[in-house]
Design a protein around this motif. Structure first.
Motif, PDB file in Angstrom:
ATOM      1  N   GLU A 120       9.654 -12.493  10.689  1.00 40.15           N
ATOM      2  CA  GLU A 120       8.561 -11.558  10.876  1.00 40.15           C
ATOM      3  C   GLU A 120       8.258 -11.377  12.364  1.00 40.15           C
ATOM      4  O   GLU A 120       8.045 -10.277  12.841  1.00 40.15           O
ATOM      5  CB  GLU A 120       7.333 -12.082  10.148  1.00 40.15           C
ATOM      6  N   ASP A 177       0.838  -1.191   0.000  1.00 43.24           N
ATOM      7  CA  ASP A 177       0.000   0.000   0.000  1.00 43.24           C
ATOM      8  C   ASP A 177       0.880   1.251   0.000  1.00 43.24           C
ATOM      9  O   ASP A 177       1.735   1.424   0.851  1.00 43.24           O
ATOM     10  CB  ASP A 177      -0.869  -0.039   1.271  1.00 43.24           C
ATOM     11  N   PRO A 180      10.638  -5.784   4.904  1.00 42.35           N
ATOM     12  CA  PRO A 180       9.865  -6.820   5.614  1.00 42.35           C
ATOM     13  C   PRO A 180       8.566  -7.179   4.907  1.00 42.35           C
ATOM     14  O   PRO A 180       8.167  -8.343   4.918  1.00 42.35           O
ATOM     15  CB  PRO A 180       9.596  -6.204   6.994  1.00 42.35           C
ATOM     16  N   LEU A 181       7.913  -6.190   4.280  1.00 34.96           N
ATOM     17  CA  LEU A 181       6.648  -6.502   3.619  1.00 34.96           C
ATOM     18  C   LEU A 181       6.857  -7.269   2.317  1.00 34.96           C
ATOM     19  O   LEU A 181       5.927  -7.877   1.799  1.00 34.96           O
ATOM     20  CB  LEU A 181       5.857  -5.217   3.355  1.00 34.96           C
ATOM     21  N   MET A 191      10.744  -9.208  14.080  1.00 36.12           N
ATOM     22  CA  MET A 191      10.541  -7.791  13.818  1.00 36.12           C
ATOM     23  C   MET A 191       9.357  -7.246  14.594  1.00 36.12           C
ATOM     24  O   MET A 191       9.287  -6.080  14.916  1.00 36.12           O
ATOM     25  CB  MET A 191      10.320  -7.571  12.328  1.00 36.12           C
ATOM     26  N   ARG A 225      12.689  -0.773   7.023  1.00 35.16           N
ATOM     27  CA  ARG A 225      11.726  -1.118   8.064  1.00 35.16           C
ATOM     28  C   ARG A 225      10.326  -1.371   7.546  1.00 35.16           C
ATOM     29  O   ARG A 225       9.487  -1.879   8.276  1.00 35.16           O
ATOM     30  CB  ARG A 225      11.715  -0.018   9.115  1.00 35.16           C
ATOM     31  N   VAL A 226      10.052  -1.019   6.303  1.00 36.45           N
ATOM     32  CA  VAL A 226       8.703  -1.245   5.783  1.00 36.45           C
ATOM     33  C   VAL A 226       8.725  -2.075   4.495  1.00 36.45           C
ATOM     34  O   VAL A 226       8.155  -3.157   4.443  1.00 36.45           O
ATOM     35  CB  VAL A 226       7.978   0.099   5.537  1.00 36.45           C
ATOM     36  N   VAL A 229       1.079   3.218   3.158  1.00 34.59           N
ATOM     37  CA  VAL A 229       1.911   2.681   4.236  1.00 34.59           C
ATOM     38  C   VAL A 229       3.333   3.238   4.109  1.00 34.59           C
ATOM     39  O   VAL A 229       3.965   3.622   5.101  1.00 34.59           O
ATOM     40  CB  VAL A 229       1.919   1.136   4.200  1.00 34.59           C
TER      41      VAL A 229
END
Lengths: 281, 393
Positions: A276, A173, A197-198, A279, A193-194, A176
């Motif tokens: 995951e 998204d 991991p996503l 984190m 950090r986004v 996000v």
């Protein structure tokens, strides 16, 4: 598992639509798999035995080479593929379409042809060495070495690494990412950090899609490895088609390879989930 | 007067040559609850994104504390945003979502002019996150996964995540849009309370006029990239500057008329006494009358006569439509007339609001609805038709 399948068949509407596939799978996947298991525990005389598996100990080098080369190619694909997928995800319109086309173009050509093309590039008097000697650089001996096999695997499997990662990154998204910027993250922080991991699910399926066919390849290793660095795929092929006809041993090798692949996939998925969780904590 | 915090000067925004914001000027004061209100596509979200740093205006300046910040990226602005669809981090739990902004190392300029990277200590993070969660009523939820939360709870996390950074300004982009009516009302109150508790500026975007009136100190009504009116909720409701604002805020009868001179206006085929002044002689105007200001009387006592077309029970009042000639009047009253009856309508001079008719907005004989305003080509066609009609008559 099978009971669940039957129940789904009974209770789900539209089950008839899935029927052709289920029949297909049963005939050409499940039954052959059972046959492989059956053969691997059978001697040529027809008795039950573990003989095939004890013979496997002599082929440890093949296993080691196969898994090592597949792992190496997977890592190289990841190192090349992730930045490419990330860069493509940030492009729009014509630029992305062009990149996509370039990525997919080789896949329209038969894999055997592609691999033969690499043979003529990597040969001792091939394109690469001609170029090197033209530049007055020392030539390389690559063909018929594991390095050539790795090059071939990376070339053939790279799209399978890029596509799942690209798909997952594109699905992140946008708001996000904006939220992360809004909360004070510079580009590097937002990525670390986004986005990273996503995008892990894409990385995991990319690894699977490169590693699994990589372990069992035989065309690439046969063509570019030149018999000096035989891999499991070739070994299995030899048992079924070659002079050393022994489908019992071939089945045992296939079965063990399959089990090792499944275990490594399971471990990696667990590792991914663990990542995951770490984190999250 | 409160201190000025943000100022937009002639801010214009164009996407692919299409103007979304048309040279708007807006001043936002410290600790103010300011709402940008308007229909979808009016430029309110774009305005918010310009303040947040997600869009750079095509022309004009954004000033923060008097400093031009057009080119300052979002992560260096002392504003935080609550996004429309929450935009929580799906891979982090509630605590880590809220802590995100605190864990990001910040580069600050020290007194000596040198840049230092500053990290908030774990103890302080823990303290501030828990305080923020308590403020939004989510104490004890810090270990939950984000997808285990309801829409309202996710919204609260988004608010906590933004205010934990202690911004000077909180930007909220239709934050309650996805919640059901009851929850929305509750959250309206809570947001207002939170704003007063933390004592910072809120810039709030909504298309819901009731929400805007309930919470705001200042309402900015926007349409087609232009600011229509800036004022307190009471001002906006009672003294709308044009028919668009009047219609957007609450319901209205909007009728074309002619202002002959001060206190003297003709509309609906009759001359009325009114309280408005300062128009050109014989100027065409819009006349706005709130449905609750129209009184239904016996036919012979009314200034206008008509037939009751429909009556709908609305809870607190009845909504009645009365046909007078070719105009349809909306009336809100506590007593219900009978459908088909002939009735009189009565207006007092204070209830008649006369407004300039901006050329931008076409007005048919009947009240303009918001749906009519939105699509641009359609409205140009209508305008052409109307002009043709006008020249004929």
């Amino acid at each position: 598992m099978r009971r669940g399948l039957l129940r789904a068949l009974k209770t789900r509407p539209g089950r008839l639509l899935a029927a052709p596939y289920i029949v297909w799978m049963a005939l050409f996947t499940v039954i052959p798999l059972l046959l492989v298991v059956w053969f691997s525990f059978t001697t040529p005389e027809g008795g039950f035995s573990f003989d095939n598996f004890s013979q496997l100990l002599g082929y440890g080098a093949y296993f080691g080479r196969s898994f090592w080369l597949a792992a190496l190619s997977t890592v190289i694909c990841l190192v090349i593929g992730y930045p490419l997928a990330y860069a493509m995800s940030r492009e729009t319109g014509a630029m992305r379409n062009t990149a996509m086309l370039l990525l997919m173009l080789p896949m329209w050509i038969n894999m055997l042809l592609r691999t033969y093309a690499w043979m003529s590039i990597l040969e001792n008097r091939g394109l690469l060495n001609q170029l090197l000697s033209f530049l007055r650089l020392p030539t390389l001996h690559i063909i018929n070495t594991p390095a050539a096999v790795a090059v071939g695997m990376v070339y053939n499997y790279l799209p399978f690494m890029v596509l799942p990662i690209l798909t997952v990154i594109q699905k992140i998204d946008k708001s996000v990412v904006e939220a992360a910027q809004d909360l004070g993250g510079n580009q590097l922080t937002v990525f670390k950090r986004v986005v990273l991991p996503l995008s892990l699910p894409g990385v995991l399926s990319g690894i699977t899609m490169v590693f699994v066919p990589g372990v069992s390849t035989f065309i690439i290793s046969q063509t570019l490895g030149g018999g000096n660095s035989k891999m499991l795929g070739e070994l299995i092929e030899m048992q079924f088609l070659g002079g050393t006809y022994n489908p019992y041993l071939g089945s045992a090798i296939s079965l063990v390879m399959m089990v090792i692949v499944l275990i490594s996939m399971a471990v990696m998925n667990r590792f991914g989930e663990g990542e995951e969780e770490v984190m999250v904590l | 007067m409160k201190k000025e915090l943000i100022r937009l000067v002639d801010c214009t925004m164009a996407f692919d040559g299409e103007i979304v914001l048309n040279a708007i000027n807006l001043t936002i004061h410290d600790k103010e609850f300011l709402t940008l209100l308007g229909p979808s596509g009016c430029g309110k979200t774009t305005t918010l994104r310009i303040i947040g740093g997600f869009e750079t205006p095509t022309a004009g300046s954004v000033l923060f504390d008097g400093v031009r910040i057009n080119d300052v990226p979002p992560h260096k602005r002392r504003v935080n945003t609550v996004f429309q669809k929450y935009a929580l981090f799906p891979h982090l739990n509630v605590f880590e979502n809220v802590a995100f902004g605190l864990r990001v190392p910040q580069t600050l300029k020290g007194d000596d002019g040198r840049k230092r990277r500053v990290k908030v200590s774990e103890g302080e993070i823990e303290e501030r996150v828990q305080a923020a969660l308590e403020l939004v009523g989510l104490k004890g939820y810090h270990r939950r996964r984000v997808h285990q939360l309801s829409g309202g709870q996710q919204q609260r996390v988004a608010i906590a995540r933004a205010i934990v950074k202690r911004p000077q300004v909180l930007l909220l982009d239709e934050p309650l849009g996805a919640l059901d009516l009851k929850l929305r009302k509750e959250m309206q109150h809570e947001l207002k309370e939170i704003q007063q508790q933390v004592g910072i500026t809120f810039v709030y975007v909504t298309h819901d006029q009731e929400e805007a009136l309930t919470m705001s100190d200042t309402v900015v009504v926007m349409n087609h990239g232009n600011i229509q009116q800036i004022g307190t909720p009471v001002d906006i409701y009672n003294e709308p500057t044009n028919a668009f604002v009047a219609d957007f805020i609450g319901e209205s009868n909007i009728i074309q008329g002619v202002m002959h001179r001060d206190y003297d206006v003709t509309f609906a085929g009759r001359r009325f006494l009114c309280v408005d002044t300062g128009f050109d002689p014989e100027q065409p105007v819009d006349v706005v009358i709130r449905p609750e200001d129209v009184r239904i009387t016996a036919p012979e006592d009314g200034q206008l006569r008509g037939t009751v077309n429909s009556v709908t029970f609305k809870g607190v009042f009845y909504e009645t439509f009365v046909n007078v000639g070719d105009l349809e009047w909306m009336v809100h009253s506590t007593a219900a007339p009978t459908v088909g009856d002939e009735v009189g309508l009565c207006l007092t001079p204070e209830d008649i609001h006369v407004m300039d008719r901006p050329d931008l907005f076409p007005k048919g004989a009947e009240a303009l609805t918001i749906e009519d305003v939105d699509p641009e080509p359609e409205f140009e066609d209508k305008y052409a038709d109307e002009e043709a009609e006008e020249t004929e008559t």
